[in-house]
Structure formats: C-alpha cells, structure tokens
Design a protein around this motif. Structure first.
Motif, PDB file in Angstrom:
ATOM      1  N   VAL A  83       6.106   2.597  -6.098  1.00 36.93           N
ATOM      2  CA  VAL A  83       4.924   1.696  -6.950  1.00 36.93           C
ATOM      3  C   VAL A  83       5.938   1.744  -8.358  1.00 36.93           C
ATOM      4  O   VAL A  83       5.990   0.322  -8.444  1.00 36.93           O
ATOM      5  N   ALA A  84       7.046   2.941  -8.528  1.00 36.29           N
ATOM      6  CA  ALA A  84       7.841   2.711  -9.714  1.00 36.29           C
ATOM      7  C   ALA A  84       8.416   1.651  -9.089  1.00 36.29           C
ATOM      8  O   ALA A  84       9.047   1.003 -10.510  1.00 36.29           O
ATOM      9  N   GLY A  85       9.536   1.495  -8.475  1.00 29.52           N
ATOM     10  CA  GLY A  85      10.599   0.624  -8.486  1.00 29.52           C
ATOM     11  C   GLY A  85      10.074  -0.653  -7.986  1.00 29.52           C
ATOM     12  O   GLY A  85      11.033  -1.831  -8.736  1.00 29.52           O
ATOM     13  N   CYS A  86       8.854  -1.386  -8.018  1.00 35.27           N
ATOM     14  CA  CYS A  86       8.594  -2.407  -7.781  1.00 35.27           C
ATOM     15  C   CYS A  86       8.677  -2.673  -8.952  1.00 35.27           C
ATOM     16  O   CYS A  86       8.303  -3.817  -9.727  1.00 35.27           O
ATOM     17  N   VAL A  87       7.421  -1.907  -9.875  1.00 36.87           N
ATOM     18  CA  VAL A  87       7.198  -2.043 -11.275  1.00 36.87           C
ATOM     19  C   VAL A  87       8.791  -2.950 -11.771  1.00 36.87           C
ATOM     20  O   VAL A  87       8.345  -3.177 -12.726  1.00 36.87           O
ATOM     21  N   ARG A  88       9.419  -2.197 -11.978  1.00 38.90           N
ATOM     22  CA  ARG A  88      10.398  -2.190 -12.220  1.00 38.90           C
ATOM     23  C   ARG A  88      11.247  -3.265 -12.448  1.00 38.90           C
ATOM     24  O   ARG A  88      12.323  -3.756 -13.435  1.00 38.90           O
ATOM     25  N   ALA A  89      11.055  -3.746 -11.255  1.00 42.12           N
ATOM     26  CA  ALA A  89      11.870  -4.888 -10.698  1.00 42.12           C
ATOM     27  C   ALA A  89      10.644  -6.402 -10.750  1.00 42.12           C
ATOM     28  O   ALA A  89      11.235  -7.554 -10.339  1.00 42.12           O
ATOM     29  N   GLY A  90       9.256  -5.656 -11.447  1.00 37.78           N
ATOM     30  CA  GLY A  90       8.275  -6.708 -12.066  1.00 37.78           C
ATOM     31  C   GLY A  90       7.886  -7.179 -10.143  1.00 37.78           C
ATOM     32  O   GLY A  90       7.517  -8.626 -10.153  1.00 37.78           O
ATOM     33  N   VAL A  91       7.947  -6.878  -9.371  1.00 34.59           N
ATOM     34  CA  VAL A  91       7.506  -7.038  -8.229  1.00 34.59           C
ATOM     35  C   VAL A  91       5.632  -6.170  -8.444  1.00 34.59           C
ATOM     36  O   VAL A  91       5.121  -4.798  -8.894  1.00 34.59           O
ATOM     37  N   HIS A  92       4.835  -6.798  -8.183  1.00 39.35           N
ATOM     38  CA  HIS A  92       3.353  -6.286  -8.022  1.00 39.35           C
ATOM     39  C   HIS A  92       2.085  -6.276  -7.129  1.00 39.35           C
ATOM     40  O   HIS A  92       1.489  -6.541  -7.544  1.00 39.35           O
ATOM     41  N   GLN A  93       2.991  -6.574  -6.177  1.00 41.75           N
ATOM     42  CA  GLN A  93       2.205  -6.529  -4.661  1.00 41.75           C
ATOM     43  C   GLN A  93       3.405  -6.031  -3.553  1.00 41.75           C
ATOM     44  O   GLN A  93       3.713  -6.058  -2.959  1.00 41.75           O
ATOM     45  N   VAL A  94       2.110  -4.810  -2.917  1.00 36.84           N
ATOM     46  CA  VAL A  94       2.815  -4.128  -2.105  1.00 36.84           C
ATOM     47  C   VAL A  94       1.556  -3.702  -0.755  1.00 36.84           C
ATOM     48  O   VAL A  94       0.636  -4.228  -0.893  1.00 36.84           O
ATOM     49  N   GLY A  95       2.653  -3.947   0.346  1.00 30.87           N
ATOM     50  CA  GLY A  95       1.574  -4.049   1.550  1.00 30.87           C
ATOM     51  C   GLY A  95       2.075  -2.020   2.362  1.00 30.87           C
ATOM     52  O   GLY A  95       3.614  -2.225   1.808  1.00 30.87           O
ATOM     53  N   LEU A  96       0.875  -1.770   2.439  1.00 34.68           N
ATOM     54  CA  LEU A  96       1.011  -0.312   2.855  1.00 34.68           C
ATOM     55  C   LEU A  96       1.016   0.351   4.272  1.00 34.68           C
ATOM     56  O   LEU A  96      -0.290  -0.413   4.902  1.00 34.68           O
ATOM     57  N   TRP A  97       1.360   1.817   4.434  1.00 27.09           N
ATOM     58  CA  TRP A  97       1.213   2.256   5.494  1.00 27.09           C
ATOM     59  C   TRP A  97      -0.060   2.770   6.189  1.00 27.09           C
ATOM     60  O   TRP A  97       0.495   4.118   4.884  1.00 27.09           O
ATOM     61  N   ARG A  98      -0.725   3.516   6.686  1.00 28.16           N
ATOM     62  CA  ARG A  98      -1.822   4.193   6.948  1.00 28.16           C
ATOM     63  C   ARG A  98      -1.516   5.552   7.189  1.00 28.16           C
ATOM     64  O   ARG A  98      -1.523   6.745   6.272  1.00 28.16           O
ATOM     65  N   GLU A  99       0.115   5.786   7.151  1.00 27.49           N
ATOM     66  CA  GLU A  99       0.823   7.409   7.634  1.00 27.49           C
ATOM     67  C   GLU A  99       1.064   7.367   6.212  1.00 27.49           C
ATOM     68  O   GLU A  99       1.154   8.594   6.002  1.00 27.49           O
ATOM     69  N   GLU A 100       2.048   6.611   6.092  1.00 28.98           N
ATOM     70  CA  GLU A 100       2.136   7.200   4.210  1.00 28.98           C
ATOM     71  C   GLU A 100       1.202   7.347   3.540  1.00 28.98           C
ATOM     72  O   GLU A 100       1.311   8.178   2.060  1.00 28.98           O
ATOM     73  N   VAL A 101       0.334   6.584   3.604  1.00 31.35           N
ATOM     74  CA  VAL A 101      -1.089   6.699   2.591  1.00 31.35           C
ATOM     75  C   VAL A 101      -1.965   8.126   3.322  1.00 31.35           C
ATOM     76  O   VAL A 101      -2.177   8.655   2.003  1.00 31.35           O
ATOM     77  N   ALA A 102      -1.753   8.316   3.896  1.00 35.89           N
ATOM     78  CA  ALA A 102      -1.970   9.856   4.372  1.00 35.89           C
ATOM     79  C   ALA A 102      -1.657  11.544   3.986  1.00 35.89           C
ATOM     80  O   ALA A 102      -2.574  12.459   4.035  1.00 35.89           O
ATOM     81  N   ALA A 103      -0.626  11.071   4.107  1.00 34.88           N
ATOM     82  CA  ALA A 103       0.789  11.974   3.118  1.00 34.88           C
ATOM     83  C   ALA A 103       0.720  12.241   1.851  1.00 34.88           C
ATOM     84  O   ALA A 103       0.505  13.041   1.674  1.00 34.88           O
ATOM     85  N   PHE A 104      -0.135  10.792   1.062  1.00 37.68           N
ATOM     86  CA  PHE A 104       0.611  10.907  -0.022  1.00 37.68           C
ATOM     87  C   PHE A 104      -1.340  10.938  -0.092  1.00 37.68           C
ATOM     88  O   PHE A 104      -1.272  12.263  -1.683  1.00 37.68           O
ATOM     89  N   GLY A 105      -1.628  10.877  -0.130  1.00 42.86           N
ATOM     90  CA  GLY A 105      -3.515  11.439   0.099  1.00 42.86           C
ATOM     91  C   GLY A 105      -4.253  10.110  -0.519  1.00 42.86           C
ATOM     92  O   GLY A 105      -3.590   8.944  -1.564  1.00 42.86           O
ATOM     93  N   LEU A 106      -4.701   9.441   0.146  1.00 45.56           N
ATOM     94  CA  LEU A 106      -6.203   8.234   0.001  1.00 45.56           C
ATOM     95  C   LEU A 106      -6.157   8.197  -0.942  1.00 45.56           C
ATOM     96  O   LEU A 106      -5.886   7.324  -2.036  1.00 45.56           O
TER      97      LEU A 106
END
Length: 268
Positions: A20-43
């Motif tokens: 998320v921080a890298g996208c913001v630095r690059a001026g990118v403000h949209q991401v597609g996510l996967w459930r596994e990484e969301v679950a690992a980080f916390g919904l």
C-alpha cells in the motif's frame, strides 16, 4: 494512469503495508487483493489500512471452487470479506472436476447452480460476483469454465448487478472467439473486472506461474484494452502476474516495471 491497479498477486511476497505504501509513493491508488494475504494481516486491519491510505480495493480474489466441501459457507465468507474491504467485485474461479469425475458438462452445470445459490447473499452485501474463465489447461483441477462465452452463459440467468465476468488476457488471448464474446459481454453489461498479464515461453514446470508482466510476452494487451473499452467497460485495469521470477524481485521494482509495461503495451 487513473485506471491502473496493482493486483497483489503480482508482488506476492510484498507485505500488505509495504504494498500500500509503495503504491501511494508511485501514485497508484487502486489494488486488487487476495483473501489469503488479507486473512494473514487481518480483515479489519486491511480495510483500515487501505481506506486510510486512500487506496481503493478493486477486487477480491477469490471465491468459487464449487467442488470443494464447504464451498457455500466459504463463499459467503468471501462475499462478506469483499464488503468489509469496500471491494465491489468478488472474483470466482469455479474449481476443477470433482474427484473421480470426467463429466465436464455436469461440473459446469453445478457451477451455475452454485452461483445461483450465492446471488441473494451477494446482492444483500452489494457485491458483484465475477466469473473468471481460465485457460483450458486448468480445466481438470482449477477451473471448468474455460471461455468467455461459457462464463457469459453462466452469468445470463442472473441480474447484471449481481453477476458479471472477468476478462483476463492471460487466460483468453488464445481464443479466436474472444472478440465477439467481449462485444457480447458489453451488450449485456457483464464485464465486471479486467486483468492483464502476458504469456511467456517456454512455460515453467509450474504452468500456473507462466505469466509475465505486460510487454514481456506475446499477448496483444492493447487490443484487449481497446475491445473492452469499445464494449463500454471503463473500470480499473489490474495487472495480475503469477511468476516466481517476478516474485523474487523487490516490490517497488516490480511495480515500476508493471507501470512501464502498462504504459507501453496497454494504454494508447
């Protein structure tokens, strides 16, 4: 660049806060996510992280796998997770043949029935289900829906705002009927998600990881982008790449390369 979105599968080993921080630095403000990484980080943490950074979640991958035990409960959870993240689309990968079966027709019929059972929950949550066809080489074990035409047929019985389709260039570039089917998808207002990647050869031993960043292979991603535009799709364009070689590179470097490939071979 307002339509560019980085799908987190492209930077698999980049932790979500760094992505998320890298996208913001690059001026990118949209991401597609996967459930596994969301679950690992916390919904809840993931929803707060993206929201506070001003980063929109364009899609959540994945629901589906309708031959697996407990598929209905799992897909209900996936719909709820998408809603919590503010993602308008849940991508559905249908799953392969049931164990011991060789009946593709029956497997696809079951996919249609399963999606119908999910529609009320998806509509109540404000989530659009997006059926993704995968390359036919994945039909046995990963996705019995192999063409955009098949995906549109499965979507047809359901309301447009509840069920759409995914146009993924990696999976569809080979099909000489895809242009007519994209036009059909546009007429029916069914395009819910558009993803780009490239097909590189020779394919690695793990065929699933045979994707390249846009511009690294043989797919005419610009033709696809023009086709979906003509069909009326104006939404995000996700770069989604599965590649051990790409994953081994630093996240910032991959994002820079994805942006460069997007500008040179998707835009324009």
């Amino acid at each position: 660049m307002t339509r560019f979105a980085l799908n987190s599968a492209t930077t698999k080993h980049w932790p979500l806060p760094d992505l998320v921080a890298g996208c913001v630095r690059a001026g990118v403000h949209q991401v597609g996510l996967w459930r596994e990484e969301v679950a690992a980080f916390g919904l809840d943490k993931a929803a707060t992280l993206t929201r506070d950074a001003g980063v929109k979640v364009t899609s959540l991958c994945r629901g589906g796998f309708f031959a697996d035990p407990g598929w209905e409960d799992d897909n209900h959870r996936a719909i709820d997770e998408a809603a919590a993240l503010g993602a308008p689309v849940l991508v559905l990968v249908s799953g392969g043949l049931p164990e011991g079966s060789r009946d593709l027709d029956a497997a696809r019929a079951h996919v249609g029935e399963a999606i119908g059972r999910l529609v009320p929950h998806a509509q109540a949550a404000g989530i659009r289900l997006a059926i993704e066809p995968l390359h036919p080489m994945f039909a046995a074990d990963r996705c019995v829906v192999s063409t955009l035409g098949q995906a549109l047929d499965l979507a047809a019985p359901h309301p447009v705002d509840a069920v759409g389709v995914v146009v993924d260039t990696y999976h569809l570039w080979w099909d000489d009927q895809v242009w007519a089917q994209i036009e059909r998808a546009g007429r029916q207002h069914r395009i819910a998600c558009f993803q780009v990647a490239d097909w590189v050869t020779p394919l690695p031993a793990g065929v699933l990881l045979g994707r390249g960043l846009p511009g690294d292979g043989c797919v005419d991603n610009r033709r696809f982008r023009r086709a979906v535009d003509t069909a009326g799709y104006t939404g995000p364009i996700e770069v989604e790449v599965f590649s051990a070689e790409v994953w081994a590179r630093p996240g910032d470097e991959v994002l820079d390369a994805a942006l460069r490939g997007y500008r040179e071979t998707v835009e324009g």
